[in-house]
Design a protein around this motif. Structure first.
Motif, PDB file in Angstrom:
ATOM      1  N   TRP A  57       2.544  -9.489   3.161  1.00 54.96           N
ATOM      2  CA  TRP A  57       1.659  -9.078   2.064  1.00 54.96           C
ATOM      3  C   TRP A  57       0.566  -8.138   2.540  1.00 54.96           C
ATOM      4  O   TRP A  57       0.247  -7.155   1.863  1.00 54.96           O
ATOM      5  N   MET A  87       1.665  -4.655   3.174  1.00 52.51           N
ATOM      6  CA  MET A  87       1.991  -4.040   1.894  1.00 52.51           C
ATOM      7  C   MET A  87       0.722  -3.579   1.197  1.00 52.51           C
ATOM      8  O   MET A  87       0.610  -2.446   0.728  1.00 52.51           O
ATOM      9  N   GLN A  88      -0.278  -4.460   1.171  1.00 52.68           N
ATOM     10  CA  GLN A  88      -1.524  -4.125   0.483  1.00 52.68           C
ATOM     11  C   GLN A  88      -2.256  -2.990   1.179  1.00 52.68           C
ATOM     12  O   GLN A  88      -2.927  -2.187   0.533  1.00 52.68           O
ATOM     13  N   VAL A 120      -3.174   2.016  -5.391  1.00 52.35           N
ATOM     14  CA  VAL A 120      -3.018   1.795  -6.834  1.00 52.35           C
ATOM     15  C   VAL A 120      -2.693   3.101  -7.550  1.00 52.35           C
ATOM     16  O   VAL A 120      -1.775   3.178  -8.355  1.00 52.35           O
ATOM     17  N   MET A 137       8.265  -6.184  -9.889  1.00 51.35           N
ATOM     18  CA  MET A 137       7.669  -7.452  -9.481  1.00 51.35           C
ATOM     19  C   MET A 137       8.741  -8.411  -8.975  1.00 51.35           C
ATOM     20  O   MET A 137       8.619  -8.979  -7.886  1.00 51.35           O
ATOM     21  N   VAL A 160       0.381  -6.313  -4.749  1.00 47.69           N
ATOM     22  CA  VAL A 160       1.181  -5.382  -3.960  1.00 47.69           C
ATOM     23  C   VAL A 160       0.335  -4.251  -3.398  1.00 47.69           C
ATOM     24  O   VAL A 160       0.552  -3.799  -2.285  1.00 47.69           O
ATOM     25  N   LEU A 164       0.018   0.457   0.304  1.00 43.52           N
ATOM     26  CA  LEU A 164       0.261   0.939  -1.058  1.00 43.52           C
ATOM     27  C   LEU A 164      -1.054   1.140  -1.793  1.00 43.52           C
ATOM     28  O   LEU A 164      -1.941   0.301  -1.728  1.00 43.52           O
ATOM     29  N   ILE A 180       1.344   2.807  -7.568  1.00 41.90           N
ATOM     30  CA  ILE A 180       1.578   2.015  -8.778  1.00 41.90           C
ATOM     31  C   ILE A 180       1.489   2.901 -10.016  1.00 41.90           C
ATOM     32  O   ILE A 180       2.395   2.913 -10.854  1.00 41.90           O
ATOM     33  N   ALA A 189       8.299  -2.927  -1.069  1.00 40.83           N
ATOM     34  CA  ALA A 189       7.410  -2.647  -2.203  1.00 40.83           C
ATOM     35  C   ALA A 189       7.354  -1.160  -2.504  1.00 40.83           C
ATOM     36  O   ALA A 189       7.409  -0.756  -3.668  1.00 40.83           O
ATOM     37  N   VAL A 235       8.438   0.213  -6.076  1.00 43.07           N
ATOM     38  CA  VAL A 235       7.409   0.695  -6.999  1.00 43.07           C
ATOM     39  C   VAL A 235       7.552   2.191  -7.248  1.00 43.07           C
ATOM     40  O   VAL A 235       7.421   2.668  -8.374  1.00 43.07           O
ATOM     41  N   PHE A 260       0.231  -7.966 -11.378  1.00 44.23           N
ATOM     42  CA  PHE A 260       0.754  -8.415 -10.080  1.00 44.23           C
ATOM     43  C   PHE A 260       0.890  -7.228  -9.129  1.00 44.23           C
ATOM     44  O   PHE A 260       0.464  -7.286  -7.973  1.00 44.23           O
ATOM     45  N   LEU A 261       1.464  -6.128  -9.638  1.00 40.01           N
ATOM     46  CA  LEU A 261       1.658  -4.954  -8.788  1.00 40.01           C
ATOM     47  C   LEU A 261       0.314  -4.412  -8.325  1.00 40.01           C
ATOM     48  O   LEU A 261       0.152  -4.039  -7.159  1.00 40.01           O
ATOM     49  N   ALA A 262      -0.654  -4.364  -9.249  1.00 38.60           N
ATOM     50  CA  ALA A 262      -1.945  -3.775  -8.890  1.00 38.60           C
ATOM     51  C   ALA A 262      -2.705  -4.666  -7.910  1.00 38.60           C
ATOM     52  O   ALA A 262      -3.308  -4.171  -6.958  1.00 38.60           O
TER      53      ALA A 262
END
Lengths: 260, 163
Positions: A185, A188-189, A194, A163, B29, A192, A198, A91, A95, B24-26
């Protein structure tokens, strides 16, 4: 000896001249905003040809890039017994870097070259001068909708790429290689952010979309009005776009993620 | 130049797909869906050594995350690290004698603060400080101690043999 200096001087002057024309062209295009707002149909037609038709290419490339990341990442991470962090690796690299950069390169090849060829051919067949004769400004009517369509499509395409890439990495890592789904998951969360990851990725793709589309429409508008001129302009679009994207990516990465 | 209705539909689908991908990314991920670090009450812990603890590291009780580290500072008078953490207001029943320790998840994983609830009747309030803390284990120190104790043991057995 004298010749070398003259050649060098002429080259430098030509580069500056082109930069100047490009910047002036950008200002003219921004003047086309009211025209685009008045006729959203122009923009929709261009978003279709620039964005929608690129989705298939972006989706398939994103899927394979994500799958390769999953496979390669697993091989290396399992050496350290850290295959749980595969999700983070896939990810984060998608990203932050691969999503914006690879989709910008694909976009330059698929949509940028088409824009240059289209506008260049319009110039070569004197359609642009014809519009000017009818008191229709071709920059506002032809170029501006294409430019804004490209700028709008690029961030969306990069998001789709990231995605699909993450899902591809998940398919290979969790589905084929047996990494734990929850760890994939949750790690990853946890890693990463926002804003840090992102949002910076989106900013990158906006910048790339701006630069690539600008180069594409300008090269088309600025080309020699011959078939050879159009072909050269198309080549220049792809080469300069790739160069600009990769160089800008380094700069943006240094500004966003570097510690200075 | 002309656009048809089907083109408009495809463009709508494309924009929807792109925005869906951003969501989805926000949400899936990154950490937007998990605990918002904006609110919560503040607790302070002092450690001799925080090891690799970072701002935004998780704060857990029995392995469940209830907050995050919000600031790390160094007290130049007591020579201690001052760690400030924000705890989710839902979890406001931590006993006053709760102890805080710094642990590592897995062998090479990230470091986090683990809270061990005590038995006091009163609860920790906003701005309170932990009374009992346990510093991070530094791998080099542990290895060093182990080597020294091993060397001592060997010396003792050597002396016992020579006698």
């Amino acid at each position: 000896m004298n010749g070398i200096f003259r050649f060098l001087g002429e080259t430098v002057l030509q580069i500056f001249e082109k930069l100047g024309r490009g910047s002036y062209f950008l200002v003219l295009m921004l003047g086309g905003v009211p025209e685009v707002l008045k006729r959203p149909g122009l923009l929709i037609a261009q978003v279709y040809s620039v964005g929608v038709l690129t989705v298939a290419l972006i989706t398939i490339s994103g899927l394979f890039v994500g799958m390769v990341l999953g496979l390669q990442g697993y091989t290396i991470l399992s050496d350290f017994g850290a295959e749980q962090t595969l999700g983070v690796m896939v990810a984060a690299s998608l990203v932050r870097e691969l999503g914006p950069v690879v989709s910008a390169l694909l976009f330059a090849g698929r949509a940028g070259s088409a824009l240059t060829a289209e506008i260049g051919l319009m110039k070569a067949t004197e359609q642009l001068s014809g519009m000017e004769m009818m008191a229709v400004d071709p920059v506002k009517r032809i170029v501006a909708p294409r430019f804004f369509a490209g700028m709008l499509s690029m961030p969306l395409l990069a998001a789709v790429f990231s995605m699909i890439g993450v899902l591809g990495g998940h398919g290979v890592g969790v589905g084929m290689l047996g990494v734990d789904d929850g760890a994939f998951w949750s790690q990853m969360q946890a890693s990463l952010d926002v804003r840090e990851d992102i949002l910076n990725g989106i900013i990158k793709s906006v910048v790339f979309g701006f630069v690539v589309t600008w180069i594409a429409v300008f090269e088309g508008y600025d080309c020699l009005a011959t078939s050879e001129g159009v072909s050269r302009a198309t080549t220049r679009t792809v080469v300069h776009s790739a160069f600009a994207v990769l160089a800008l990516d380094f700069l943006l990465t240094a500004l966003m993620f570097g510690d200075f | 130049m002309h656009y048809s209705k089907s083109h408009a539909t495809w463009v709508g689908f494309f924009v929807f797909l792109g925005i869906g991908a951003l969501f989805f990314l926000a949400l899936q991920v990154s950490n937007l869906s998990s605990f918002d670090h904006g609110d919560g009450y503040r607790l302070v812990a002092r450690f001799e050594n925080i090891g690799g603890l970072k701002v935004r590291s998780p704060v857990t009780v029995s392995g469940v995350r209830i907050g995050r580290v919000s600031a790390i500072d160094y007290d130049k008078k007591t020579y201690q690290a001052v760690v400030e953490m924000k705890i989710n207001p839902t979890y406001d029943t931590l006993p006053a004698d709760t102890s805080a320790g710094i642990y590592t998840s897995g062998l090479l994983g990230e470091q986090y603060i683990g809270l061990e609830p005590g038995g006091a009747e009163e609860y920790l309030q906003n701005g309170d400080q932990f009374e009992y803390t346990q510093s991070a284990l530094v791998l080099e120190e542990i290895i060093g101690q182990f080597l020294f104790s091993k060397a001592d043991e060997l010396k003792k057995t050597d002396e016992a043999d020579s006698q």
